[in-house]
Design a protein around this motif. Structure first.
Motif, mmCIF file in Angstrom:
data_model
loop_
_atom_site.group_PDB
_atom_site.id
_atom_site.type_symbol
_atom_site.label_atom_id
_atom_site.label_comp_id
_atom_site.label_asym_id
_atom_site.label_seq_id
_atom_site.Cartn_x
_atom_site.Cartn_y
_atom_site.Cartn_z
ATOM 1 N N TYR A 35 0.857 -1.180 0.000
ATOM 2 C CA TYR A 35 0.000 0.000 0.000
ATOM 3 C C TYR A 35 0.899 1.239 0.000
ATOM 4 O O TYR A 35 2.065 1.181 0.386
ATOM 5 N N GLN A 41 -3.814 11.106 4.052
ATOM 6 C CA GLN A 41 -4.688 10.152 3.364
ATOM 7 C C GLN A 41 -4.605 8.778 4.017
ATOM 8 O O GLN A 41 -3.678 8.491 4.769
ATOM 9 N N GLY A 42 -5.584 7.942 3.722
ATOM 10 C CA GLY A 42 -5.491 6.563 4.152
ATOM 11 C C GLY A 42 -4.618 5.766 3.201
ATOM 12 O O GLY A 42 -4.303 6.219 2.098
ATOM 13 N N PRO A 43 -4.223 4.572 3.620
ATOM 14 C CA PRO A 43 -3.422 3.727 2.722
ATOM 15 C C PRO A 43 -4.180 3.416 1.430
ATOM 16 O O PRO A 43 -5.381 3.188 1.440
ATOM 17 N N GLY A 104 3.571 -3.730 8.377
ATOM 18 C CA GLY A 104 4.901 -3.330 8.788
ATOM 19 C C GLY A 104 4.924 -1.843 9.120
ATOM 20 O O GLY A 104 3.919 -1.151 8.967
ATOM 21 N N PHE B 34 -13.609 -3.314 8.452
ATOM 22 C CA PHE B 34 -12.525 -3.317 9.421
ATOM 23 C C PHE B 34 -12.323 -1.913 9.991
ATOM 24 O O PHE B 34 -12.564 -0.911 9.316
ATOM 25 N N TYR B 36 -8.924 -0.165 11.653
ATOM 26 C CA TYR B 36 -7.510 -0.265 12.016
ATOM 27 C C TYR B 36 -7.144 0.975 12.832
ATOM 28 O O TYR B 36 -7.692 2.064 12.629
ATOM 29 N N GLN B 38 -3.784 3.349 14.354
ATOM 30 C CA GLN B 38 -2.345 3.637 14.255
ATOM 31 C C GLN B 38 -1.986 4.569 15.404
ATOM 32 O O GLN B 38 -2.321 5.762 15.371
ATOM 33 N N GLY B 43 2.921 1.112 13.675
ATOM 34 C CA GLY B 43 2.259 0.671 12.456
ATOM 35 C C GLY B 43 0.769 0.443 12.659
ATOM 36 O O GLY B 43 0.258 0.475 13.777
ATOM 37 N N LEU B 44 0.069 0.202 11.576
ATOM 38 C CA LEU B 44 -1.368 -0.080 11.618
ATOM 39 C C LEU B 44 -1.645 -1.405 12.326
ATOM 40 O O LEU B 44 -0.980 -2.404 12.072
ATOM 41 N N LEU B 46 -4.988 -4.031 13.560
ATOM 42 C CA LEU B 46 -6.415 -4.308 13.454
ATOM 43 C C LEU B 46 -7.079 -4.103 14.811
ATOM 44 O O LEU B 46 -6.630 -4.632 15.827
ATOM 45 N N LYS B 49 -13.301 -6.221 13.410
ATOM 46 C CA LYS B 49 -13.726 -6.540 12.055
ATOM 47 C C LYS B 49 -15.131 -7.126 12.064
ATOM 48 O O LYS B 49 -15.562 -7.745 13.038
ATOM 49 N N PHE B 90 -8.605 4.190 11.123
ATOM 50 C CA PHE B 90 -8.942 4.016 9.715
ATOM 51 C C PHE B 90 -10.027 2.949 9.571
ATOM 52 O O PHE B 90 -9.883 1.841 10.091
ATOM 53 N N LEU B 101 -7.615 -4.147 0.729
ATOM 54 C CA LEU B 101 -8.407 -3.285 1.591
ATOM 55 C C LEU B 101 -8.507 -1.905 0.955
ATOM 56 O O LEU B 101 -7.517 -1.374 0.449
ATOM 57 N N PHE B 103 -9.267 1.825 2.103
ATOM 58 C CA PHE B 103 -9.288 2.587 3.347
ATOM 59 C C PHE B 103 -9.955 3.943 3.177
ATOM 60 O O PHE B 103 -9.922 4.542 2.094
ATOM 61 N N GLY B 104 -10.517 4.437 4.276
ATOM 62 C CA GLY B 104 -10.923 5.819 4.347
ATOM 63 C C GLY B 104 -9.712 6.700 4.634
ATOM 64 O O GLY B 104 -8.597 6.203 4.812
ATOM 65 N N LYS B 105 -9.951 8.018 4.730
ATOM 66 C CA LYS B 105 -8.839 8.941 4.920
ATOM 67 C C LYS B 105 -8.358 8.999 6.363
ATOM 68 O O LYS B 105 -7.317 9.596 6.640
#
Lengths: 112, 113
Positions: A35, A41-43, A104, B34, B36, B38, B43-44, B46, B49, B90, B101, B103-105
């Motif tokens: 990604y 922004q989102g991924p 990651g 989902f 997520y 951060q 990192g992201l 979960l 879900k 997210f 996936l 994703f939204g912003k």
């Protein structure tokens, strides 16, 4: 156990140069995803692999972007003739084949 | 094509207050949903879900989300937030398990004392 690792953590390059970004997935995970996340922004999905083959590369923005996973484990994202608009955090995720993706820490790419 | 809209880019709240982070999706097919999270400099991860079955899903740290098919929503709620919940959240959708996936912003939740 070890999570998904990405190298380098930061990469600064000049416009027009070639870069490679590496992802080491969690051992035994068959699926691997790339990604890209721009500021604010989102991924955004780029490509994903099941084993060695690209199952979906519909997110690659153009033919300057390419990714490989030759042995079904480590993956490399390759960007040719980099542009300033390629600057972003590139995220890799892996999955054992179910619905959860493990991410990651990302590689922050800056193109000057 | 699928898409996700997170209606609030930033949500500031005081500690112990309730919070709702809104998420709407569009899809012409069945979806998996989902959330997520951060945390700063991480990192992201979960959070929770929805795949099928009960429309109310919960996380281990007190968050819950409800899948509402008629309103195409998957809002995230917590009755009482902590300082440690400060993070970027997210919402994401996929058409089937194991695929990409969308994703939204993101929504930045800032919890202050």
């Amino acid at each position: 156990g070890a999570g998904v690792s990405q190298t380098p953590s930061n990469k600064v390059t000049e416009k027009g140069k070639y870069v490679e970004l590496r992802c080491d997935p969690i051992s035994g995970h068959t699926a691997l995803y790339w990604y890209r996340q721009s500021l604010g922004q989102g991924p955004e999905f780029l490509i994903y692999f099941q084993g060695t083959g690209a199952a979906d590369d519909s997110g690659l923005p153009n033919d300057r972007f390419f990714a490989v996973r030759p042995e079904g484990s480590v993956s490399t994202l390759k960007i040719q003739r980099t542009e300033r608009g390629d600057s972003a955090v590139y995220l890799c995720a892996s999955s054992p084949g179910g619905d959860e993706q493990f991410f990651g820490p990302g590689t922050r790419l800056t193109v000057l | 094509a699928q898409s996700v809209t997170q209606l609030d880019s930033q949500v500031p709240v005081f500690e112990e207050a309730p919070v709702e982070l809104r998420c709407n999706y569009s899809s012409s097919v069945s979806v998996y949903l989902f959330w997520y999270v951060q945390y700063p400099n991480q990192g992201l991860q979960l959070l929770l879900k929805y795949l099928s079955g009960s429309t109310l899903v919960e996380s281990i740290n007190g968050f819950e989300a409800e899948f509402n098919k008629s309103q195409t929503s998957f809002h995230l709620r917590k009755p009482s937030v902590h300082i440690s919940d400060t993070a970027e959240y997210f919402c994401a959708v996929s058409g089937q398990a194991g695929t990409a996936l969308i994703f939204g912003k993101g929504t930045t939740l800032s919890v202050s004392s």
